[in-house]
Write a protein that holds these residues in place. Sequence first.
Motif, PDB file in Angstrom:
ATOM      1  N   LEU A 125       0.790  -1.107  -0.072  1.00 20.37           N
ATOM      2  CA  LEU A 125       0.018   0.065  -0.007  1.00 20.37           C
ATOM      3  C   LEU A 125       0.833   1.311  -0.025  1.00 20.37           C
ATOM      4  O   LEU A 125       0.360   2.337  -0.626  1.00 20.37           O
ATOM      5  N   ASN A 126       1.990   1.278   0.648  1.00 23.76           N
ATOM      6  CA  ASN A 126       2.928   2.551   0.612  1.00 23.76           C
ATOM      7  C   ASN A 126       4.353   2.105   0.095  1.00 23.76           C
ATOM      8  O   ASN A 126       5.167   2.937   0.569  1.00 23.76           O
ATOM      9  N   LEU A 127       4.581   1.269  -0.633  1.00 22.36           N
ATOM     10  CA  LEU A 127       5.720   0.902  -0.987  1.00 22.36           C
ATOM     11  C   LEU A 127       6.723   2.075  -1.602  1.00 22.36           C
ATOM     12  O   LEU A 127       8.001   2.086  -1.236  1.00 22.36           O
ATOM     13  N   ALA A 128       5.901   2.682  -2.263  1.00 23.74           N
ATOM     14  CA  ALA A 128       6.941   3.780  -3.257  1.00 23.74           C
ATOM     15  C   ALA A 128       7.367   5.004  -2.103  1.00 23.74           C
ATOM     16  O   ALA A 128       8.525   5.420  -2.382  1.00 23.74           O
ATOM     17  N   ALA A 129       6.438   5.129  -1.177  1.00 22.69           N
ATOM     18  CA  ALA A 129       6.938   6.291  -0.223  1.00 22.69           C
ATOM     19  C   ALA A 129       8.101   5.776   0.513  1.00 22.69           C
ATOM     20  O   ALA A 129       9.081   6.609   0.925  1.00 22.69           O
ATOM     21  N   VAL A 130       7.804   4.524   1.098  1.00 24.27           N
ATOM     22  CA  VAL A 130       9.129   4.040   1.803  1.00 24.27           C
ATOM     23  C   VAL A 130      10.240   3.792   0.936  1.00 24.27           C
ATOM     24  O   VAL A 130      11.353   4.037   1.504  1.00 24.27           O
ATOM     25  N   ALA A 131      10.086   3.465  -0.068  1.00 25.72           N
ATOM     26  CA  ALA A 131      11.360   3.207  -1.137  1.00 25.72           C
ATOM     27  C   ALA A 131      11.978   4.720  -1.078  1.00 25.72           C
ATOM     28  O   ALA A 131      13.249   4.789  -1.084  1.00 25.72           O
ATOM     29  N   ARG A 132      11.263   5.796  -1.437  1.00 25.19           N
ATOM     30  CA  ARG A 132      11.805   6.960  -1.439  1.00 25.19           C
ATOM     31  C   ARG A 132      12.734   7.325  -0.265  1.00 25.19           C
ATOM     32  O   ARG A 132      13.789   7.876  -0.254  1.00 25.19           O
ATOM     33  N   VAL A 133      12.153   7.081   0.974  1.00 26.50           N
ATOM     34  CA  VAL A 133      12.865   7.441   2.285  1.00 26.50           C
ATOM     35  C   VAL A 133      14.114   6.670   2.636  1.00 26.50           C
ATOM     36  O   VAL A 133      15.160   7.065   2.733  1.00 26.50           O
ATOM     37  N   VAL A 134      14.121   5.238   2.175  1.00 22.50           N
ATOM     38  CA  VAL A 134      14.928   4.464   2.756  1.00 22.50           C
ATOM     39  C   VAL A 134      16.141   3.976   1.609  1.00 22.50           C
ATOM     40  O   VAL A 134      17.093   3.641   1.732  1.00 22.50           O
ATOM     41  N   ALA A 135      15.652   4.876   0.286  1.00 20.53           N
ATOM     42  CA  ALA A 135      16.832   4.809  -0.675  1.00 20.53           C
ATOM     43  C   ALA A 135      18.127   5.448  -0.412  1.00 20.53           C
ATOM     44  O   ALA A 135      19.325   5.536  -0.960  1.00 20.53           O
ATOM     45  N   ARG A 136      17.749   6.610   0.734  1.00 18.17           N
ATOM     46  CA  ARG A 136      19.060   7.381   1.165  1.00 18.17           C
ATOM     47  C   ARG A 136      20.068   6.482   2.227  1.00 18.17           C
ATOM     48  O   ARG A 136      21.194   6.845   2.541  1.00 18.17           O
ATOM     49  N   ALA A 137      19.414   5.164   2.604  1.00 18.67           N
ATOM     50  CA  ALA A 137      20.233   4.574   3.822  1.00 18.67           C
ATOM     51  C   ALA A 137      21.494   4.056   3.157  1.00 18.67           C
ATOM     52  O   ALA A 137      21.450   3.573   1.999  1.00 18.67           O
ATOM     53  N   GLU A 138      22.432   3.700   4.215  1.00 19.56           N
ATOM     54  CA  GLU A 138      23.666   3.084   3.705  1.00 19.56           C
ATOM     55  C   GLU A 138      23.632   1.581   4.051  1.00 19.56           C
ATOM     56  O   GLU A 138      24.198   0.767   3.477  1.00 19.56           O
ATOM     57  N   GLU A 139      23.075   1.323   5.019  1.00 17.92           N
ATOM     58  CA  GLU A 139      22.998  -0.110   5.596  1.00 17.92           C
ATOM     59  C   GLU A 139      21.299  -0.440   5.982  1.00 17.92           C
ATOM     60  O   GLU A 139      20.913   0.112   6.787  1.00 17.92           O
ATOM     61  N   LEU A 140      20.859  -1.076   4.996  1.00 15.81           N
ATOM     62  CA  LEU A 140      19.627  -1.292   5.048  1.00 15.81           C
ATOM     63  C   LEU A 140      19.143  -2.895   5.348  1.00 15.81           C
ATOM     64  O   LEU A 140      19.835  -3.921   4.769  1.00 15.81           O
ATOM     65  N   THR A 141      18.202  -3.154   6.207  1.00 13.00           N
ATOM     66  CA  THR A 141      17.713  -4.516   6.666  1.00 13.00           C
ATOM     67  C   THR A 141      16.372  -4.422   6.199  1.00 13.00           C
ATOM     68  O   THR A 141      15.711  -3.635   6.668  1.00 13.00           O
ATOM     69  N   ILE A 142      15.756  -5.524   5.362  1.00 11.28           N
ATOM     70  CA  ILE A 142      14.340  -5.768   5.221  1.00 11.28           C
ATOM     71  C   ILE A 142      13.947  -6.999   5.967  1.00 11.28           C
ATOM     72  O   ILE A 142      14.551  -7.968   5.734  1.00 11.28           O
ATOM     73  N   LEU A 143      13.078  -6.574   6.831  1.00  9.69           N
ATOM     74  CA  LEU A 143      12.498  -7.999   7.613  1.00  9.69           C
ATOM     75  C   LEU A 143      11.450  -8.225   7.272  1.00  9.69           C
ATOM     76  O   LEU A 143      10.259  -7.774   7.602  1.00  9.69           O
ATOM     77  N   CYS A 144      11.231  -9.584   6.904  1.00 12.36           N
ATOM     78  CA  CYS A 144       9.955 -10.266   6.319  1.00 12.36           C
ATOM     79  C   CYS A 144       9.261 -10.795   7.818  1.00 12.36           C
ATOM     80  O   CYS A 144      10.079 -11.702   8.465  1.00 12.36           O
ATOM     81  N   ALA A 145       8.043 -10.621   8.153  1.00  8.64           N
ATOM     82  CA  ALA A 145       7.661 -11.232   9.471  1.00  8.64           C
ATOM     83  C   ALA A 145       7.509 -12.725   9.183  1.00  8.64           C
ATOM     84  O   ALA A 145       7.602 -13.347   9.963  1.00  8.64           O
TER      85      ALA A 145
END
Length: 241
Positions: A125-145
């Motif tokens: 539902l909000n994937l594009a908005a989150v992508a825009r914000v986290v694209a700036r991160a250097e160390e990213l973890t995506i946790l699938c529940a």
Amino acid sequence: MRARVHFTVAELDPAGLQDRTVVVLDILRATSSMVAALAAGARAIYPASNPEEAVRLASSLGREDTLLCGERKGLKVEGFHLGNSPAEFTPEKVAGKRLIMNTTNGTRALLSVTTAERVYVAALLNLAAVARVVARAEELTILCAGREDRFALEDAVCAGLLLERISELRDEEPELDDAASAAVVLSESFTPDAEFLAETIAGQALAEIGLGGDAQDCARLDVHDIVPVMSERMIRLEDAS
Ligand code: MLT
């Protein structure tokens, strides 16, 4: 950017999260419901580790303006105000309210990453908005529940889609661990629409309890331009710009 994906909460090492930006995904349905709730005007969401803790938290926050939400075996917890279907979180019910939420996998995933530098809540539902914000991160973890420490295809596909969106926004390709590479391949193999969600194990389980329509509500890609962020065990909206 260096990006890691964990397909289950069991794979996570909470000690290694201090410098990391974390995105938590539970497409069917906890993070989808959280995004729907905040889009409908909920003031904040407090993940609780079990229904008893949720009730205690409600008493300490004050019952006025506080709603207990969540599921067991997919159905609303007895005595709670709302369950875990995105369609339940309407402006009439949740605008201005604090929601205390406990679900089998989604809230557990969120509570396992409280040591991270930043924690974001994402869904289709909000994937594009989150992508825009986290694209700036250097160390990213995506946790699938996931589902009780087992792989959930819909979360993995969404993780891959998020990584694809991030690569489109960055000049350099992110460095992916093996799980992240696998998630990208999965996202190229499946279209995350309502039919796909309905065919997953979680989608089938929802249909069996009469909640098959939730797949449709969770599949609405990019309909909310909002970025929920968790700080001190409280999820609120961050400005998406
Ligand atoms: C969870 O957090 O365990 C899930 O969202 C389960 C559900 O679909 O209710």
